[in-house]
Design a protein around this motif. Structure first.
Motif, PDB file in Angstrom:
ATOM      1  N   GLY A 221       0.745  -1.120  -0.064  1.00 37.99           N
ATOM      2  CA  GLY A 221      -0.247  -0.119  -0.014  1.00 37.99           C
ATOM      3  C   GLY A 221       0.857   1.155  -0.017  1.00 37.99           C
ATOM      4  O   GLY A 221       0.622   1.977  -0.867  1.00 37.99           O
ATOM      5  N   THR A 222       1.764   1.258   0.710  1.00 40.63           N
ATOM      6  CA  THR A 222       2.673   2.506   0.785  1.00 40.63           C
ATOM      7  C   THR A 222       3.788   2.634  -0.386  1.00 40.63           C
ATOM      8  O   THR A 222       3.945   3.692  -0.844  1.00 40.63           O
ATOM      9  N   LEU A 223       3.772   1.341  -0.835  1.00 45.40           N
ATOM     10  CA  LEU A 223       4.759   1.612  -2.293  1.00 45.40           C
ATOM     11  C   LEU A 223       3.980   2.327  -3.290  1.00 45.40           C
ATOM     12  O   LEU A 223       4.505   2.962  -3.967  1.00 45.40           O
ATOM     13  N   VAL A 224       2.830   1.662  -3.330  1.00 51.20           N
ATOM     14  CA  VAL A 224       1.839   1.873  -4.660  1.00 51.20           C
ATOM     15  C   VAL A 224       1.527   3.367  -4.213  1.00 51.20           C
ATOM     16  O   VAL A 224       1.416   4.415  -5.130  1.00 51.20           O
ATOM     17  N   LEU A 225       0.831   3.656  -3.206  1.00 49.08           N
ATOM     18  CA  LEU A 225       0.329   5.154  -2.719  1.00 49.08           C
ATOM     19  C   LEU A 225       1.331   6.125  -2.707  1.00 49.08           C
ATOM     20  O   LEU A 225       1.184   7.095  -3.205  1.00 49.08           O
TER      21      LEU A 225
ATOM     22  N   TYR B 126       4.340   5.989  -4.290  1.00 50.48           N
ATOM     23  CA  TYR B 126       4.818   6.194  -5.297  1.00 50.48           C
ATOM     24  C   TYR B 126       4.083   7.285  -6.297  1.00 50.48           C
ATOM     25  O   TYR B 126       4.478   8.272  -7.103  1.00 50.48           O
ATOM     26  N   LEU B 127       2.591   7.120  -6.350  1.00 51.79           N
ATOM     27  CA  LEU B 127       2.063   7.992  -6.974  1.00 51.79           C
ATOM     28  C   LEU B 127       1.910   9.366  -6.590  1.00 51.79           C
ATOM     29  O   LEU B 127       1.980  10.474  -7.203  1.00 51.79           O
ATOM     30  N   LEU B 128       2.029   9.556  -5.255  1.00 51.99           N
ATOM     31  CA  LEU B 128       2.021  10.593  -4.657  1.00 51.99           C
ATOM     32  C   LEU B 128       3.309  11.373  -4.723  1.00 51.99           C
ATOM     33  O   LEU B 128       3.242  12.828  -4.827  1.00 51.99           O
ATOM     34  N   PHE B 129       4.121  10.852  -4.550  1.00 49.28           N
ATOM     35  CA  PHE B 129       5.612  11.379  -4.635  1.00 49.28           C
ATOM     36  C   PHE B 129       5.899  11.920  -6.241  1.00 49.28           C
ATOM     37  O   PHE B 129       6.245  12.919  -6.299  1.00 49.28           O
ATOM     38  N   LYS B 130       5.330  11.106  -6.998  1.00 47.86           N
ATOM     39  CA  LYS B 130       5.340  11.145  -8.568  1.00 47.86           C
ATOM     40  C   LYS B 130       4.571  12.598  -8.863  1.00 47.86           C
ATOM     41  O   LYS B 130       5.179  13.385  -9.553  1.00 47.86           O
ATOM     42  N   ARG B 131       3.590  12.853  -8.339  1.00 45.26           N
ATOM     43  CA  ARG B 131       2.686  13.979  -8.589  1.00 45.26           C
ATOM     44  C   ARG B 131       2.627  15.412  -7.964  1.00 45.26           C
ATOM     45  O   ARG B 131       2.432  16.150  -8.266  1.00 45.26           O
ATOM     46  N   MET B 132       3.160  14.955  -6.623  1.00 45.45           N
ATOM     47  CA  MET B 132       2.932  16.000  -5.313  1.00 45.45           C
ATOM     48  C   MET B 132       4.247  16.643  -5.103  1.00 45.45           C
ATOM     49  O   MET B 132       4.319  17.427  -4.368  1.00 45.45           O
TER      50      MET B 132
ATOM     51  N   GLU C 233       7.052  -3.216  12.345  1.00 47.93           N
ATOM     52  CA  GLU C 233       8.030  -2.497  12.946  1.00 47.93           C
ATOM     53  C   GLU C 233       8.166  -1.005  12.331  1.00 47.93           C
ATOM     54  O   GLU C 233       8.091  -1.281  10.966  1.00 47.93           O
ATOM     55  N   THR C 234       8.697  -0.199  12.950  1.00 45.33           N
ATOM     56  CA  THR C 234       8.433   1.214  12.503  1.00 45.33           C
ATOM     57  C   THR C 234       9.808   1.210  11.504  1.00 45.33           C
ATOM     58  O   THR C 234       9.883   1.912  10.652  1.00 45.33           O
ATOM     59  N   ILE C 235      11.019   0.381  11.309  1.00 43.47           N
ATOM     60  CA  ILE C 235      11.788   0.487  10.553  1.00 43.47           C
ATOM     61  C   ILE C 235      11.278   0.077   9.049  1.00 43.47           C
ATOM     62  O   ILE C 235      11.971   0.683   8.124  1.00 43.47           O
ATOM     63  N   PHE C 236      10.190  -0.495   8.909  1.00 46.12           N
ATOM     64  CA  PHE C 236       9.581  -0.804   7.742  1.00 46.12           C
ATOM     65  C   PHE C 236       9.257   0.654   7.141  1.00 46.12           C
ATOM     66  O   PHE C 236       9.469   1.001   6.095  1.00 46.12           O
ATOM     67  N   GLY C 237       8.627   1.574   7.964  1.00 50.24           N
ATOM     68  CA  GLY C 237       8.175   2.987   7.360  1.00 50.24           C
ATOM     69  C   GLY C 237       9.491   3.529   6.825  1.00 50.24           C
ATOM     70  O   GLY C 237       9.460   4.112   5.677  1.00 50.24           O
ATOM     71  N   ALA C 238      10.670   3.677   7.601  1.00 46.25           N
ATOM     72  CA  ALA C 238      11.714   4.398   7.186  1.00 46.25           C
ATOM     73  C   ALA C 238      12.273   3.587   5.817  1.00 46.25           C
ATOM     74  O   ALA C 238      12.795   4.380   4.701  1.00 46.25           O
ATOM     75  N   LEU C 239      12.334   2.240   5.815  1.00 46.76           N
ATOM     76  CA  LEU C 239      12.764   1.668   4.619  1.00 46.76           C
ATOM     77  C   LEU C 239      12.052   2.033   3.402  1.00 46.76           C
ATOM     78  O   LEU C 239      12.232   2.259   2.160  1.00 46.76           O
ATOM     79  N   ILE C 240      10.565   1.882   3.657  1.00 51.53           N
ATOM     80  CA  ILE C 240       9.709   2.125   2.294  1.00 51.53           C
ATOM     81  C   ILE C 240       9.726   3.654   2.001  1.00 51.53           C
ATOM     82  O   ILE C 240       9.747   3.965   0.863  1.00 51.53           O
ATOM     83  N   ALA C 241      10.104   4.492   2.796  1.00 52.59           N
ATOM     84  CA  ALA C 241       9.981   5.964   2.494  1.00 52.59           C
ATOM     85  C   ALA C 241      11.449   6.123   1.478  1.00 52.59           C
ATOM     86  O   ALA C 241      11.431   7.091   0.679  1.00 52.59           O
ATOM     87  N   GLY C 242      12.564   5.445   2.005  1.00 48.65           N
ATOM     88  CA  GLY C 242      13.817   5.668   1.019  1.00 48.65           C
ATOM     89  C   GLY C 242      13.535   4.808  -0.250  1.00 48.65           C
ATOM     90  O   GLY C 242      13.951   5.373  -1.263  1.00 48.65           O
ATOM     91  N   ILE C 243      12.741   3.656  -0.349  1.00 45.58           N
ATOM     92  CA  ILE C 243      12.544   2.900  -1.649  1.00 45.58           C
ATOM     93  C   ILE C 243      11.618   4.046  -2.619  1.00 45.58           C
ATOM     94  O   ILE C 243      11.844   4.150  -3.726  1.00 45.58           O
ATOM     95  N   VAL C 244      10.618   4.522  -2.005  1.00 45.61           N
ATOM     96  CA  VAL C 244       9.635   5.446  -2.722  1.00 45.61           C
ATOM     97  C   VAL C 244      10.570   6.402  -3.212  1.00 45.61           C
ATOM     98  O   VAL C 244      10.237   6.807  -4.556  1.00 45.61           O
TER      99      VAL C 244
END
Length: 442
Positions: free
Chosen positions: A223-227, A229-235, A269-280
């Motif tokens: 969910g965070t990867l898809v959403l 990605y779309l938000l980062f790309k557009r906003m 785990e909170t580390i997921f959020g930080a990892l996903i933020a970096g990937i996105v």
């Protein structure tokens, strides 16, 4: 309300400054003798912690790091910030662009380096008594998962740091290894999330518990990867995004903290959020923007918070009273052989030559930062005790040492890492080079 006394602030700054200076000093010395910097940074905690300073001068150790009631919590806060930034930086190293052949090799290595190693680790846990290794959660299933993960895990940040230090990050070999590490570590973080979830439920395990934990973890990631990605790309790069325009790095740190908070509230785990933020940030933004973010956050993180994180890991170790060297050597040999053989055989199956397969086996065997994160999270969650915590940290350090030294030999000898890297030219320019160039201009 939110204040410390002047004496407490002065004392904490002294302790933190000593720890940070020792981390940079020993990290630098480690690199000078061809050892990954992270080993020196953890060694700083060993020198100033219970292992050395606390053993010979226990009153000095307590005065420096436990000098007032909340000092340990302040170090705990810096420890968590360093951990989040380490995972954010790891996400920013994620590789996404591959040709068909490289994608095929990466996919095979992800499967071949994860599933067999995890299965072997899982069944190996049944061959010895794990009861003495369990923490306060007293959960055999959770510790079996931790053992399996410790065998299969790979380090994005440390292997990336080794590649950068050697000037080979631009090579085909580095691209495949970093991508493989990124993908299969995400899968293993899901397993870690499941282990911490069942350990917090007083050992209660049902199929529903398993499906809920894994479903929430995968749902959060996808969910965070898809959403995202779309938000980062557009906003992100629009005039209306005032926060991004006011401070690019501050904007991404805000995103990282929000995703980490969301993960925590979902019992992921909170580390997921930080990892996903970096990937996105890596995959959704133009290359120039993501590289600028990577550069900015790396300067802050690797100068202060990440060295403090690794040094604080060392502070928690007491290798004099809570470490079994014979068990460690046996565990090291088992984990190293299992992972290396699994990668070697997989690489040969996709028609790579023996030398390339051996190189891939050693590189993917680097557990580094994620191995330390695994041990830290498991210890904090009460899944493992201090003795096994020390074993897993030392496993991560030694398995970072081996590929770091081997790859440096290859580069210095001018040998080929893998097909496609025949004309590799190392691209190296470190802080010491900059100092020399400045001195020449004077």
């Amino acid at each position: 309300m939110f204040s410390l006394t002047g004496a407490e602030i002065s004392h904490f700054l002294l302790a933190m400054g000593c720890l940070l200076a020792m981390a940079h000093l020993l990290g630098y010395l480690a690199e000078r003798i061809f050892i990954p910097r992270v080993i020196g940074e953890v060694a700083a905690g060993l020198v100033l912690g219970p292992t050395i300073l606390g053993h010979f001068l226990p009153d000095t150790f307590k005065w420096l790091f436990l000098g007032f009631p909340t000092e340990d919590k302040l170090f705990g806060l810096l420890y968590q910030f360093g951990l989040l930034l380490l995972m954010f930086c790891s996400g920013l190293k994620f590789q996404t662009r591959f040709n068909r052949e490289d994608a095929k090799i990466t996919t095979a290595l992800v499967i071949g380096s994860t599933i067999p190693a995890f299965i072997v680790g899982w069944f190996a846990a049944n061959l010895f008594n794990i009861t003495p290794l369990m923490g306060t959660a007293n959960n055999p299933l959770a510790i079996k998962i931790i053992i399996a993960i410790s065998i299969a895990i790979t380090s994005i940040p440390v292997i990336s740091k080794i590649f950068n230090d050697l000037g080979i990050m631009h090579t085909r070999f580095a691209k495949i290894v970093v991508a493989c590490a990124g993908i299969h570590d995400v899968l293993l973080w899901v397993a870690l999330g499941f282990a911490t979830a069942i350990s917090s439920q007083e050992g209660i395990f049902t199929i529903g518990t398993a499906l809920k934990s894994i479903g929430v973890s995968f749902g959060f990631i996808i969910g965070t990867l898809v959403l995202g990605y779309l938000l980062f790309k557009r906003m992100t790069i629009i005039k209306q995004n005032i926060l991004f325009r006011s401070n690019n790095l501050g904007y991404f740190l805000f995103i990282m903290f929000m995703l980490a908070s969301l993960a925590g509230n979902l019992h992921v785990e909170t580390i997921f959020g930080a990892l996903i933020a970096g990937i996105v940030a890596k995959v959704a933004l133009p290359k120039a923007v993501s590289e600028r973010v990577d550069q900015g956050v790396s300067h802050l993180s690797f100068s202060w918070l990440i060295p403090i994180y690794f040094a604080t890991v060392g502070l928690q170790l007491d290798l004099v009273r809570h470490f079994d060297p014979l068990f460690f050597l046996a565990y090291l040999m088992f984990a190293t052989l299992t992972q290396t053989v699994a990668v070697y055989l997989t690489s040969r199956m996709v028609k790579q030559d023996p030398f390339t397969s051996f190189n891939l086996g050693l590189a993917i065997n680097d557990r580094g930062g994620p191995g330390i994160v695994l041990s830290s999270v498991a210890y904090t969650a009460g899944i493992i005790n201090q003795e096994f915590f020390a074993i897993l940290v030392m496993l991560a350090l030694v398995t970072s040492w081996i590929p770091g030294t081997w790859l440096r030999i290859i580069v210095n000898k001018g040998w080929r890492l893998m097909p496609g890297d025949e004309n590799m030219v190392p691209l190296r320019r470190n802080d010491e080079d900059k100092i020399k160039s400045i001195n020449k201009t004077r």
